[in-house]
Design an enzyme around this catalytic site. Structure first.
Site, PDB file in Angstrom:
ATOM      1  N   LYS A 121       2.606   8.047   5.298  1.00  0.00           N
ATOM      2  CA  LYS A 121       2.532   6.680   5.810  1.00  0.00           C
ATOM      3  C   LYS A 121       1.254   6.487   6.617  1.00  0.00           C
ATOM      4  CE  LYS A 121       4.298   3.766   9.445  1.00  0.00           C
ATOM      5  NZ  LYS A 121       5.208   3.685  10.610  1.00  0.00           N
ATOM      6  N   ASP A 140       7.033   2.218   5.448  1.00  0.00           N
ATOM      7  CA  ASP A 140       7.682   2.258   6.757  1.00  0.00           C
ATOM      8  C   ASP A 140       9.115   1.769   6.583  1.00  0.00           C
ATOM      9  OD1 ASP A 140       7.456  -0.459   6.397  1.00  0.00           O
ATOM     10  OD2 ASP A 140       6.104  -0.785   8.096  1.00  0.00           O
TER      11      ASP A 140
END
Length: 210
Positions: A121, A140
Site C-alpha cells: 500500500k 486501504d
C-alpha cells in the site's frame, strides 16, 4: 456487464461526484510522504498533517531523521497512535535511505518494498503520488470495502484485491481509483453506517441491492 465495464462506470461516476479528489496528506518530498503514509495507519490524514510539521521542523532531512533518537520520534508521533512501531519503522526506513540509497527515495516498487515498514500500500502510494509511476493500486480499508461491496473483488487479502483491480482497470485510472475510493469510503460508503441514499454508485452495489 463485465467487471471491466463495471469498473469504468464506477470510476466515471465517482469522478463526477469528487472532481477535486486527491491526496489528503501534506508533503513536499517523497521521503516525507513515506513518513506520513506510515503514520496514517489507523490514524486520520488530518491528524498526521498536524503532527508531521513538528517532526520535520526538528529533523528536516533524511539524514537528520536517520540520526534521531527513536524515543524522541516516538514522543513526537504519539498522537498518531501505535507510536512505538511507527517510530521504529520510520527510524529504520530513514537509516536505510541514508546508508543504502544515498539519502534518496528509490523510485521502483521493488526497492521501496525493501524499506522497513513499507508494504505494498505505502509503496504504491509513493509510486503514484511522488513519482507519478502507476505500477499498482493502493488497497486501504476503503478500497477493500468498496471493491467487495461493488463486486469488483470477492477477496479479503489486499494483494489479491489489487490483482483483481489491476486486471479490470486501465493503468491510466490507477491514481484516480486510489483517491476516489478513499474519498467515497470516507464520505459516503463508510464501514458501519453507509449513506446509501446519497451514493452515486448504489445501483452497482451488491450489498445495497441484495
Amino acid at each position: 456487464m463485465t467487471k471491466k465495464q463495471l469498473a469504468y462506470e464506477v470510476i466515471e461516476r465517482l469522478k463526477t461526484e469528487y472532481p477535486d479528489a486527491g491526496c489528503t496528506l501534506d508533503y513536499d518530498d517523497a521521503w516525507k510522504l513515506l513518513v506520513s503514509v506510515r503514520l496514517a495507519a489507523q490514524c486520520t490524514d488530518a491528524r498526521v498533517n498536524v503532527i508531521v510539521p513538528q517532526l520535520f521542523d526538528k529533523y528536516p532531512s533524511i539524514e537528520a531523521l536517520a540520526d534521531a533518537d527513536i524515543y524522541d520520534i516516538e514522543k513526537i508521533v504519539r498522537p498518531c497512535g501505535l507510536s512505538k512501531s511507527k517510530a521504529r519503522d520510520i527510524s529504520g526506513c530513514m537509516r536505510m535511505l541514508h546508508t543504502v540509497y544515498n539519502n534518496k527515495v528509490p523510485d521502483t516498487l521493488e526497492e521501496l518494498l525493501k524499506l522497513p515498514g513499507v508494504g505494498r500500500k505505502t509503496a504504491n502510494v509513493v509510486m503514484l503520488e511522488a513519482f507519478n509511476k502507476p505500477q499498482g493500486i493502493a488497497i486501504d480499508t476503503h478500497a477493500k470495502r468498496l471493491s467487495n461491496r461493488i463486486g469488483l473483488s470477492a477477496e479479503s487479502d489486499p494483494k489479491k484485491i489489487e490483482q483483481d483491480l489491476v486486471r479490470q482497470i486501465p493503468r491510466e485510472y490507477f491514481k484516480d481509483v486510489n483517491h476516489l475510493f478513499m474519498w467515497h469510503g470516507r464520505n459516503t460508503c463508510t464501514a458501519r453506517s453507509p449513506i446509501c441514499e446519497k451514493c452515486t454508485i448504489r445501483k452497482y452495489c451488491k450489498t445495497y441491492n441484495s
